[in-house]
Design an enzyme around this catalytic site. Structure first.
Site, PDB file in Angstrom:
ATOM      1  N   GLN A   9       0.843  -1.199   0.000  1.00 14.30           N
ATOM      2  CA  GLN A   9       0.000   0.000   0.000  1.00 14.30           C
ATOM      3  C   GLN A   9       0.875   1.244   0.000  1.00 14.30           C
ATOM      4  OE1 GLN A   9      -2.939  -0.100   3.050  1.00 14.30           O
ATOM      5  NE2 GLN A   9      -3.550   2.029   2.829  1.00 14.30           N
ATOM      6  N   SER A  87       4.556  -6.039   3.038  1.00 11.11           N
ATOM      7  CA  SER A  87       3.248  -5.861   3.668  1.00 11.11           C
ATOM      8  C   SER A  87       2.162  -6.509   2.791  1.00 11.11           C
ATOM      9  CB  SER A  87       2.989  -4.375   3.922  1.00 11.11           C
ATOM     10  OG  SER A  87       1.833  -4.179   4.703  1.00 11.11           O
ATOM     11  N   LEU A  88       1.224  -5.724   2.246  1.00 17.09           N
ATOM     12  CA  LEU A  88       0.229  -6.263   1.325  1.00 17.09           C
ATOM     13  C   LEU A  88       0.873  -7.126   0.247  1.00 17.09           C
ATOM     14  CD1 LEU A  88      -2.423  -6.303  -0.447  1.00 17.09           C
ATOM     15  CD2 LEU A  88      -1.488  -4.206  -1.472  1.00 17.09           C
ATOM     16  N   ARG A 112      -8.561  -8.164   4.008  1.00 12.60           N
ATOM     17  CA  ARG A 112      -7.486  -7.477   4.732  1.00 12.60           C
ATOM     18  C   ARG A 112      -7.667  -5.964   4.664  1.00 12.60           C
ATOM     19  NH1 ARG A 112      -2.153  -5.438   3.929  1.00 12.60           N
ATOM     20  NH2 ARG A 112      -0.538  -6.342   5.288  1.00 12.60           N
ATOM     21  N   HIS A 194       0.954  -2.418  11.140  1.00 14.20           N
ATOM     22  CA  HIS A 194       2.020  -3.277  11.673  1.00 14.20           C
ATOM     23  C   HIS A 194       2.383  -2.917  13.116  1.00 14.20           C
ATOM     24  CE1 HIS A 194       2.348  -5.128   7.798  1.00 14.20           C
ATOM     25  NE2 HIS A 194       2.427  -3.931   7.244  1.00 14.20           N
ATOM     26  N   GLN A 243       1.472 -10.840  10.684  1.00 12.05           N
ATOM     27  CA  GLN A 243       2.074  -9.729   9.947  1.00 12.05           C
ATOM     28  C   GLN A 243       1.390  -8.399  10.240  1.00 12.05           C
ATOM     29  OE1 GLN A 243       1.057  -8.105   6.360  1.00 12.05           O
ATOM     30  NE2 GLN A 243       2.702  -9.057   5.193  1.00 12.05           N
TER      31      GLN A 243
END
Length: 307
Positions: A9, A87-88, A112, A194, A243
Site C-alpha cells: 500500500q 506488507s500487502l 485485509r 504493523h 504480519q
C-alpha cells in the site's frame, strides 16, 4: 537468480492499469472482480488519488495491478526463482509462488483491506519514516517516548518507519532528530499499520485465512514477520495473521534472498519503492521495475527470456 518483489500500500497511482487495458493479461482484472464483487477495473482505470488512498481500495488495486503485470511477465516466459512482498505485497508473492490460488489470494486482500480500514476508524494512528538512523536506534527512540509508538517497517539501512498514536509520533519525531536523524517524514496513511493497533484486523483476517487453501511454495518466499525463507504451506496462515501487528522485516527479507543467491530483482506492479530499498541494501544487484508494457519489454530485453 531472478527474484520478483511485490509492492504494498502506498505504491498505487491513478490510472495505473491503463497501459495494460488491451493486454491479454487484463483478464486477471475480470477474475478479481468476479471473486470479490468489486469493480476492480474502476480502481485501476478511473479512481482518483483520494479514492485510491482509502485502504480498502489501495490494497485491492495494488494487488490486482501486480497480478496483471505478473501474468504479462509469465506470458513472456519470465518466471522467478524466489519472491517476496512488502506488507500487502506478501499476498502477491504468495500467489506468485503458488502458495495461494488467485481467487483465495484476492479475497484475502479484499478482506485485509476492509479489516484494516475499520481498525483505522476505531483507533486513530499514523506513521512516519525516520531517515538516517538504523533500527536499534529507532527502537530506543520509541522506548524513550511516553506513548504508543513502535517500529513498523525496517526497510533499509537508515530507513525505518514508526507507527502509533499521532501525539506519540510527534514526540518520537523530536527525539529522533535529537538522536541524529537526518529527517522524519510523516506518511499519508490512515492508521498505525504493523502495530498492536491492528489486532482486531488480524483477528478478522485470521477468520478469512481459515477458509483459504495453502500449498507448499513452488519457489522460496521471504516472510515479513521474521525476514526468513519459508516454503511450507502450514507456516503461512500464522505468518499472515501475525504480519498485521508485527514489524515488516524488509531488510531481513532482502538479506535472506541475497544469501539464497538472488542477483536480479524485478519489482512487479506500481512504483519503484522496493528497488530503491534494494539499492540501499546491496548496490551490486541488478534492479528493474515493471509497471507498463514498455517497462516489461525493456526488462525482457535486459534479462532475456531464459533468465
Amino acid at each position: 537468480m531472478l527474484t520478483f518483489l511485490f509492492p504494498g500500500q502506498g505504491s498505487q497511482q491513478p490510472g495505473m492499469g491503463a497501459a495494460f487495458a488491451d493486454d491479454p493479461a487484463w483478464s486477471v482484472v475480470e477474475q478479481a472482480s468476479d471473486a470479490t464483487g468489486r469493480d476492480v477495473a474502476h480502481l485501476l482505470l478511473d479512481a482518483d488519488a483520494d479514492e485510491l488512498v482509502e485502504t480498502r481500495n489501495a490494497q485491492l488495486g495494488t494487488f490486482v495491478h501486480s497480478m496483471v503485470v505478473l501474468e504479462a511477465l509469465r506470458s513472456r516466459d519470465l518466471r522467478p526463482a524466489a519472491v517476496a512482498g512488502h506488507s500487502l505485497g506478501e499476498l502477491s508473492a504468495l500467489c506468485a509462488a503458488g502458495v495461494l490460488g488467485f481467487d483465495d489470494a484476492v479475497r484475502l486482500v479484499a478482506e485485509r483491506g476492509e479489516a484494516m480500514q475499520v481498525c483505522c476508524t476505531q483507533r486513530k494512528g499514523t506513521m512516519a519514516a525516520v531517515l538516517g538512523l538504523d533500527e536499534p536506534q529507532v527502537t530506543e527512540v520509541c522506548a524513550a517516548v511516553d506513548g504508543d509508538v513502535w517500529v513498523a517497517n525496517s526497510n533499509a539501512p537508515g530507513q525505518v518507519v514508526i507507527a502509533g498514536d499521532p501525539a506519540a509520533i510527534d514526540a518520537a519525531t523530536a527525539v529522533a532528530k535529537e538522536a541524529g536523524a537526518k529527517r522524519v517524514m510523516p506518511l499519508d496513511v490512515s492508521g498505525a499499520f504493523h502495530t498492536p493497533f491492528m489486532a482486531p484486523a488480524g483477528e478478522r483476517l485470521g477468520a478469512a485465512i481459515a477458509d483459504a487453501t495453502f500449498h507448499d511454495a513452488g519457489v522460496p518466499v521471504a516472510a515479513n514477520v521474521d525476514g526468513a525463507i519459508h516454503t511450507d504451506a502450514g507456516e503461512w496462515p500464522v505468518l499472515l495473521e501475525r504480519q498485521l501487528t508485527s514489524p515488516v522485516r524488509w531488510t531481513g527479507c532482502v538479506e535472506a534472498l541475497l544469501a539464497a543467491g538472488a542477483t536480479t530483482f524485478v519489482e512487479v506492479g506500481p512504483g519503484a519503492v522496493l528497488t530503491g530499498t534494494i539499492k540501499r541494501i546491496d548496490k551490486g544487484t541488478a534492479r528493474h521495475s515493471v509497471m507498463t508494457p514498455d517497462q516489461l519489454d525493456a526488462v525482457v530485453a535486459a534479462i532475456g527470456a531464459d533468465a
